[in-house]
Each structure stands twice: as C-alpha cells, then as structure tokens.
Design a protein around this motif. Structure first.
Motif, short mmCIF file in Angstrom:
data_model
loop_
_atom_site.label_atom_id
_atom_site.label_comp_id
_atom_site.label_asym_id
_atom_site.label_seq_id
_atom_site.Cartn_x
_atom_site.Cartn_y
_atom_site.Cartn_z
N ARG A 1 18.12 -46.90 -43.06
CA ARG A 1 18.55 -45.52 -43.34
C ARG A 1 18.99 -45.41 -44.79
O ARG A 1 18.68 -44.42 -45.47
CB ARG A 1 19.69 -45.10 -42.40
CG ARG A 1 19.31 -45.02 -40.93
CD ARG A 1 20.33 -44.21 -40.13
NE ARG A 1 21.68 -44.71 -40.24
CZ ARG A 1 22.25 -45.61 -39.44
NH1 ARG A 1 21.54 -46.14 -38.45
NH2 ARG A 1 23.49 -46.00 -39.62
N CYS B 1 21.17 -40.17 -36.87
CA CYS B 1 21.81 -40.83 -35.72
C CYS B 1 21.98 -39.88 -34.53
O CYS B 1 22.10 -40.31 -33.39
CB CYS B 1 23.16 -41.41 -36.12
SG CYS B 1 22.96 -42.77 -37.31
N GLN C 1 20.80 -49.39 -39.97
CA GLN C 1 21.59 -48.83 -41.06
C GLN C 1 20.97 -49.13 -42.43
O GLN C 1 20.90 -48.26 -43.30
CB GLN C 1 23.03 -49.35 -40.98
CG GLN C 1 24.04 -48.49 -41.75
CD GLN C 1 24.04 -48.79 -43.24
OE1 GLN C 1 23.84 -49.93 -43.64
NE2 GLN C 1 24.25 -47.76 -44.06
N ASP D 1 22.58 -40.22 -42.52
CA ASP D 1 22.98 -40.93 -41.29
C ASP D 1 23.30 -39.93 -40.18
O ASP D 1 22.88 -40.09 -39.03
CB ASP D 1 24.22 -41.79 -41.54
CG ASP D 1 23.89 -43.07 -42.30
OD1 ASP D 1 22.70 -43.36 -42.49
OD2 ASP D 1 24.84 -43.79 -42.70
#
Ligand code: ZN
Length: 298
Positions: free
Chosen positions: A198, A151, A195, A147
């Motif tokens: 991911r 991100c 999310q 993440d």
C-alpha cells in the motif's frame, strides 16, 4: 481518455491564454454538449462574463465566470474532447461543439469528435466538486488516506482506484502504471494488499502523476494533448518485455477495462515485500524535443 495529467496540461494551456478575458458571445453547435438542457439559455448566461480563473478539479476543467452573478463552467473532455484558443478568423471545424468568443479577438473552442464531452454551467462549484474524491497530488492524499480507502474495501484494487468519488483524476493509464510500479495485481482485493505494498502504491501514484504532469501528460495522437511526453512503462505495451524482469506484458480485462500487467512482477500470489523501486520510465523519449500544445493541423 484524458486523465489528471492531460487535464492539468489543458488547464495550464488555457490559464495563459484566457484568464482575465471577457466572453463577448457564444455559439452552441451541438446542444447536448451543454448539460442539463441548458443549451438554449447558455449564450445569455455566459455572455458578458469575465473568466477570472481556470482550474482543474479531478478530470474537470473549471472556469470561474464573473458577470451579473458568479457562475462556474466545468468541462469534462471524456473520450475525445479538446479545448483550443484560436483567432476568430480561423474557420470552425466540423467537430467544434461550443465556441466562446473572447474580448481579444480569439475564441475558445470545444472540439469533440465523439460527442461524449460535457459542459456544466452551475452557480456553485459544489454541484460538481461534491461528487469528486480526494486530489492525489494534494497534501491531503497521505499514505494513511490511501490505507483508509483500501482497508475498508473488499473489491479489486483497480476499479477502486478508478472510482472518481474516492480518488480524483486517475484513469486507465496511470492506474496500470502505478500498479505495475508497486507490483500489485489489479484484481487484488483492496483489503488484502499488505501494508508495504500500500505504501509502494501511494508512492507510485504520487510520483507517476507528478512526472506525467511535468511532461504534459501522454500524447495519443488524438489531439487532446499534443506534445505530451510521458511514455507509459506498461500501459499499451502488450507483447513487449517488462522493463523490470523482461517477461512479456499481457493484456487482461478488469472491470471491462483493458489492463496491462507483467504476470511475473504482479503475480497475485506474490507476497514478497516490495523491493526498492527503480525509475523504470527514465530514459524513454529523452531525446524527443518538447513541442507546444495546440492542434497541429491548424
Ligand atoms: Zn516484470
């Protein structure tokens, strides 16, 4: 080009055969294989050393050498390199670039048709490892770690996953496999991946690499990993049906790399939550008997 599973397979092969042996002498047949113009010194520096451990770091094969001082020999196989241990009595091949003669009457031979492979002799492993990102099969590679990598970046996901300074060891094959499994288009901006995708991508990277390591990688008939039994689900299957939805697998170019996708499963607009992933690689090659690594022609 060998990726993490193929390099790991090479490391396991070497560990069984050369760990604990001494290097009696060496021969550099193509000077540029030894990085940093150290070829003229190479034989003097390694001769008399013992190979105390063989390990993998990203796509590098590492060896710890102990002699009058501690040194580390890192080999990057690049496109066509392979490391084999053979009896000294076997004649050298035209593409053998570096030979280490060992204390048991065998020699470690770095064979490299295309000459892109490199050997780095360094006094500290950090000279190589400092530039290498996180190991995807280590405990540190958590979903949160992926993440944080994704991100923070706006670029396309595939080149990001290929960036060795972020994640070590992933290459073209296993990135395509992971993106297909997680149903993520390779051009999706990293910070736009939801999310749940991911999380699916993290799970895919870990499970695909683990499976490929256990199957000794993928054998492309290039002599790098003979007997590798991983059979790609999407990579290299252009024109064949997707194993999930039967759509035709397409080849596109992403960051100058040939890339295989299912245009239906990996639609850029698709935002549906990831469904339960089935192990679509299961079954292929199940009947193929494992074969031992080693150049078949010898
Ligand atoms: Zn599909």
């Amino acid at each position: 080009m060998p990726e993490l599973p193929e390099v790991e397979s090479t490391v396991r092969y070497l560990r069984e055969r050369i760990e604990g042996l001494a290097i009696k002498s060496s021969e550099v047949l193509w000077h540029r294989t030894i990085a940093h113009n150290r070829a003229p010194l190479f034989s003097d520096l390694v001769s008399g050393s013992a190979i105390t451990s063989v390990f993998r770091c990203g796509k590098f094969v590492g060896m710890r050498l102990e002699g009058s001082s501690e040194q580390f020999l890192f080999t990057h196989l690049r496109m066509s390199g392979s490391l084999d241990v053979l009896p000294d009595s076997m004649p050298l091949e035209p593409h053998d670039r570096v030979v280490l003669y060992l204390s048991n009457g065998k020699s470690l031979r770095f064979n490299d048709t295309r000459k892109f492979g490199r050997m780095y002799l360094v006094s500290s492993p950090e000279e190589i490892t400092a530039r290498i990102g996180i190991e995807p099969l280590s405990d540190s590679f958590t979903p949160e770690m992926l993440d944080s990598i994704l991100c923070a970046r706006k670029g396309a996901v595939k080149p990001t996953l290929l960036n060795q300074s972020l994640i070590a060891g992933l290459g073209n094959i296993y990135v395509d496999e992971s993106l297909w499994t997680a149903q993520v288009h390779p051009l999706t901006p990293c910070n736009k991946i939801p999310q749940e995708k991911r999380a699916a991508l993290h799970a895919a990277i870990v499970s695909i690499l683990s499976k490929a390591v256990s199957l000794l990688g993928t054998d492309f008939g290039d002599g790098v990993v003979d007997g590798g039994m991983y059979s790609p689900v999407v990579y290299g299957r252009e024109g064949e049906p997707c194993k999930r939805c039967k759509s035709e697998i397409r080849r596109i170019v992403v960051g100058q790399r040939g890339t295989h996708i299912c245009p239906a499963c990996q639609s850029r607009r698709r935002t549906a939550k990831a469904k339960g992933q089935k192990d679509a690689t299961r079954g292929r090659n199940a009947s193929r008997a494992p074969s031992r690594r080693g150049r078949k022609s010898r």
